[in-house]
Scaffold this motif. Structure first.
Motif, PDB file in Angstrom:
ATOM      1  N   SER A   2       0.841  -1.185   0.000  1.00 56.52           N
ATOM      2  CA  SER A   2       0.000   0.000   0.000  1.00 56.52           C
ATOM      3  C   SER A   2       0.887   1.250   0.000  1.00 56.52           C
ATOM      4  N   LYS A   3       0.562   2.179  -0.914  1.00 57.88           N
ATOM      5  CA  LYS A   3       1.334   3.409  -1.031  1.00 57.88           C
ATOM      6  C   LYS A   3       0.669   4.487  -0.189  1.00 57.88           C
ATOM      7  N   LYS A   4       1.458   5.172   0.573  1.00 59.70           N
ATOM      8  CA  LYS A   4       0.948   6.319   1.318  1.00 59.70           C
ATOM      9  C   LYS A   4       1.725   7.538   0.821  1.00 59.70           C
ATOM     10  N   GLY A   5       0.999   8.570   0.453  1.00 58.48           N
ATOM     11  CA  GLY A   5       1.647   9.776  -0.052  1.00 58.48           C
ATOM     12  C   GLY A   5       1.334   9.998  -1.517  1.00 58.48           C
ATOM     13  N   PHE A   6       1.952  11.032  -2.090  1.00 57.63           N
ATOM     14  CA  PHE A   6       1.715  11.408  -3.473  1.00 57.63           C
ATOM     15  C   PHE A   6       2.892  10.998  -4.346  1.00 57.63           C
ATOM     16  N   THR A   7       2.593  10.724  -5.590  1.00 57.33           N
ATOM     17  CA  THR A   7       3.670  10.466  -6.547  1.00 57.33           C
ATOM     18  C   THR A   7       4.175  11.814  -7.046  1.00 57.33           C
ATOM     19  N   LEU A   8       5.304  11.793  -7.685  1.00 54.97           N
ATOM     20  CA  LEU A   8       5.894  13.021  -8.214  1.00 54.97           C
ATOM     21  C   LEU A   8       4.970  13.670  -9.237  1.00 54.97           C
ATOM     22  N   LEU A   9       4.325  12.896 -10.045  1.00 51.59           N
ATOM     23  CA  LEU A   9       3.399  13.417 -11.048  1.00 51.59           C
ATOM     24  C   LEU A   9       2.216  14.121 -10.388  1.00 51.59           C
ATOM     25  N   GLU A  10       1.670  13.547  -9.347  1.00 52.93           N
ATOM     26  CA  GLU A  10       0.544  14.177  -8.641  1.00 52.93           C
ATOM     27  C   GLU A  10       0.974  15.493  -7.996  1.00 52.93           C
ATOM     28  N   LEU A  11       2.166  15.556  -7.426  1.00 56.46           N
ATOM     29  CA  LEU A  11       2.664  16.796  -6.822  1.00 56.46           C
ATOM     30  C   LEU A  11       2.849  17.886  -7.874  1.00 56.46           C
TER      31      LEU A  11
END
Length: 152
Positions: A2-11
């Motif tokens: 499970s990923k927690k946080g934003f990806t670079l693209l989303e930021l």
């Protein structure tokens, strides 16, 4: 996993969206602040005129000074401690804050008259004085009445 946080693209997309929103609000904010600036300029003009009218009223009513145009212009000079360097031509006095006060002429100090059923009635020893101030392209005028006003 499970990923927690934003990806670079989303930021990057979020940052771009907020940048566009901020840039589009700049003209609106500038318009608001320019409106406040105009209000403060008019307020400064009116405050200067009110200060002058108060000094003239005190000198004429309390100290029994003359309401002749040259005497009132001298009161303005003394109020702001102006000298010949502060005159702009023959028409204006330049104050320290960029405000110009129009030098009074004969038409600015007149005997107060009113109409009663079509008749003009003048009140002796009652004068209407009109002051004018300018700053940049803003103009403000203030008229007030003095009674009793001696003309000696």
């Amino acid at each position: 996993m499970s990923k927690k946080g934003f990806t670079l693209l989303e930021l990057i997309l979020t940052l771009a969206l907020f940048s566009i929103l901020a840039a589009s609000s700049v003209p609106f904010l500038l318009k608001i602040f320019n409106g406040y600036s105009e209000v403060f300029q008019y307020k400064a003009l009116v405050n200067s005129l009110q200060e002058i009218s108060t000094v003239i009223s005190r000198n004429v009513i309390n100290d029994n000074k003359s309401v002749k145009v040259d005497k009132i212009n001298d009161m303005i000079l003394q109020l702001y401690q102006l000298n010949n360097d502060d005159k702009i031509g023959n028409d204006y006095y330049r104050l320290f804050n960029g405000i110009r006060i129009k030098k009074l002429k004969d038409g600015d100090v007149v005997t107060y008259t009113y109409k009663n059923g079509g008749n003009n009635i003048s009140i002796p020893y009652c004068k209407r004085i009109t002051l004018t101030a300018l700053k940049d392209d803003k103009i403000a005028s203030l008229s007030f009445i003095l009674y009793p006003a001696n003309e000696y």
